[in-house]
Design a protein around this motif. Sequence first.
Motif, short mmCIF file in Angstrom:
data_model
loop_
_atom_site.label_atom_id
_atom_site.label_comp_id
_atom_site.label_asym_id
_atom_site.label_seq_id
_atom_site.Cartn_x
_atom_site.Cartn_y
_atom_site.Cartn_z
N VAL A 13 6.33 13.03 0.68
CA VAL A 13 5.17 12.23 0.65
C VAL A 13 3.98 12.77 1.50
O VAL A 13 2.75 13.00 1.16
CB VAL A 13 5.46 10.76 1.08
CG1 VAL A 13 4.00 9.93 1.51
CG2 VAL A 13 6.00 10.09 0.26
N ARG A 97 -4.06 6.14 -2.27
CA ARG A 97 -3.65 7.16 -3.13
C ARG A 97 -4.62 7.52 -4.02
O ARG A 97 -4.78 8.72 -4.43
CB ARG A 97 -2.37 6.41 -3.71
CG ARG A 97 -1.76 7.26 -5.00
CD ARG A 97 -0.74 6.60 -5.65
NE ARG A 97 -0.36 7.31 -6.89
CZ ARG A 97 -0.13 6.54 -7.99
NH1 ARG A 97 0.39 5.12 -7.90
NH2 ARG A 97 0.44 7.26 -9.10
N SER A 148 2.31 5.15 5.97
CA SER A 148 3.62 5.36 5.24
C SER A 148 4.85 5.75 6.33
O SER A 148 6.07 5.58 5.79
CB SER A 148 3.49 6.54 4.17
OG SER A 148 2.50 6.02 3.36
N MET A 211 3.10 10.12 -6.50
CA MET A 211 3.27 9.46 -5.03
C MET A 211 3.10 8.03 -5.12
O MET A 211 2.61 7.59 -6.07
CB MET A 211 2.45 10.28 -3.91
CG MET A 211 2.74 11.74 -3.86
SD MET A 211 4.48 11.93 -3.16
CE MET A 211 5.29 12.59 -4.76
#
Length: 503
Positions: A13, A97, A148, A211
Amino acid sequence: MPENKTTVYMWLVAFAAGVGGLCFGYEIGVIGQVLPMNDFGAFFGYLDPNKVDKEGNFAKIDAVYADRTAWITSTFTIGCFLGALVSSYIADKFSRRYSILAGGLLFTLGGLLQAFSVNYAMVIIGRIISGISIGFASMSVPLYISESAPTYIRGTLITVYQLMITIGIFIATCVNTGIIIALKNTQTEWRLALGVQTIPGILLTILMFFMPFSPRWLMYKHRDSEALNVLSKIRGEDVNSAEVQAEYNHIKESIAAEEAIGEASWFELFQKGIFNRVLMGFLLQFFQQWTGINVILYYGAIIFSGVGFTPAQTAISLPIANAAVNIIGTFPGMYLIERIGRKKLMVYGGLGMAVSHFMVCLFFGLNKANPGSLGWGAIIFVYFFILFFSSTWGPVVWVYQSEIFPLRVRAKGTAVATMSNWGWNAVVGNTAPRLFEPAALDFYTYLIYGGACIIMSLYVLFVVPETKGRSLEDMDEIFGTPGTGEKPNRAADAEAAVEVGKK
């Protein structure tokens, strides 16, 4: 989750999003070598093909040279400024994202426009669009990784962004070196160099398509089950594990408290407990630009030629060494950021950069008075400067700004700090060619950057608090509760709760 546990997916990621840094690095590497190209300079009107020196270089057109080279570099940073502003809305509304993904698409478009430019206006438009894309990435990538990553490795994972910038510079330098050797003094030389940058843009777009969304953004949008699954996958633990559930509940409680306040607005950035963070993020990015790093990256070939190195050295050997040192220097920062912390890295890094600048100035001056091998002293300390920057102020400022803001204004606060970076980047990039002119400060300009490095070290030493080992939800304990500025004491609150329970 055990404190030393990491997962492959966690790193995947970080590196996928970090390709946004690769795009930025590639752009820096490209422009640093394209600006001195004979055909590029002649095509855009700042080099004279009718006046050629004994080594085959076109002469500068003094009336426009500094202005046009400055605008070609600074319009990119103006685009970055605009991109950081717009991306704050996209990151909040549509996700971190999608903001990164949009950056990949725009970077591809900007690269194509530059490669197929037919006039000065078109290359400037391409530079602005590429800048907007990097504004998206520079605001959203550290934010995405920060939201994250587990607390204990958050700083290391965010520095992947800086690592990818340095890798992008190195790849661009190597690719362009091959292009220069094979296609020197042709239009294909610079068009191909600018066109190849579309490849990392396409790569970023494809990778981000696969992702996950930021788990904290998902929870803020009440998509809790998705967020729980993302946390589970990144942490490498079952959704029902105590570790994942504890982190999920901690984030949930923080979001509930923020939602009770109501919808976030830009005016909230001026509240007590938040404005101090905004100001700190703004100033850290201001100082990062006044380290002088982008002067060396954008105008490296020009600086090297100024101490007497040949066109072959300034166009090929030295930039590759420069880019390699940049990569190597990033790894100590990645290792140390979660060991000695953000604060010490910035203090020591600032002092190291200051000494390097002063020594570059010294050797530059000595070599100018007595041309010879002393020019190597200036280059060696340029490399020392790059080592200090790439291991400290390069990555740490991006880490710091992405972790200090409350979730409800995190995108907005990060955008302001990022706009500070690009705004001052434009100022430094636009003024540098003029300062380095012999009629101006010339090599004494390094004293300005060295002095700035000392000031920033003192600022961090006395003002900037440490955030190592603290979760994103615990930042109020360091910077104060939004609205009141008071710092909560959770330990005391827990003891009080126990006492109440006893009664």
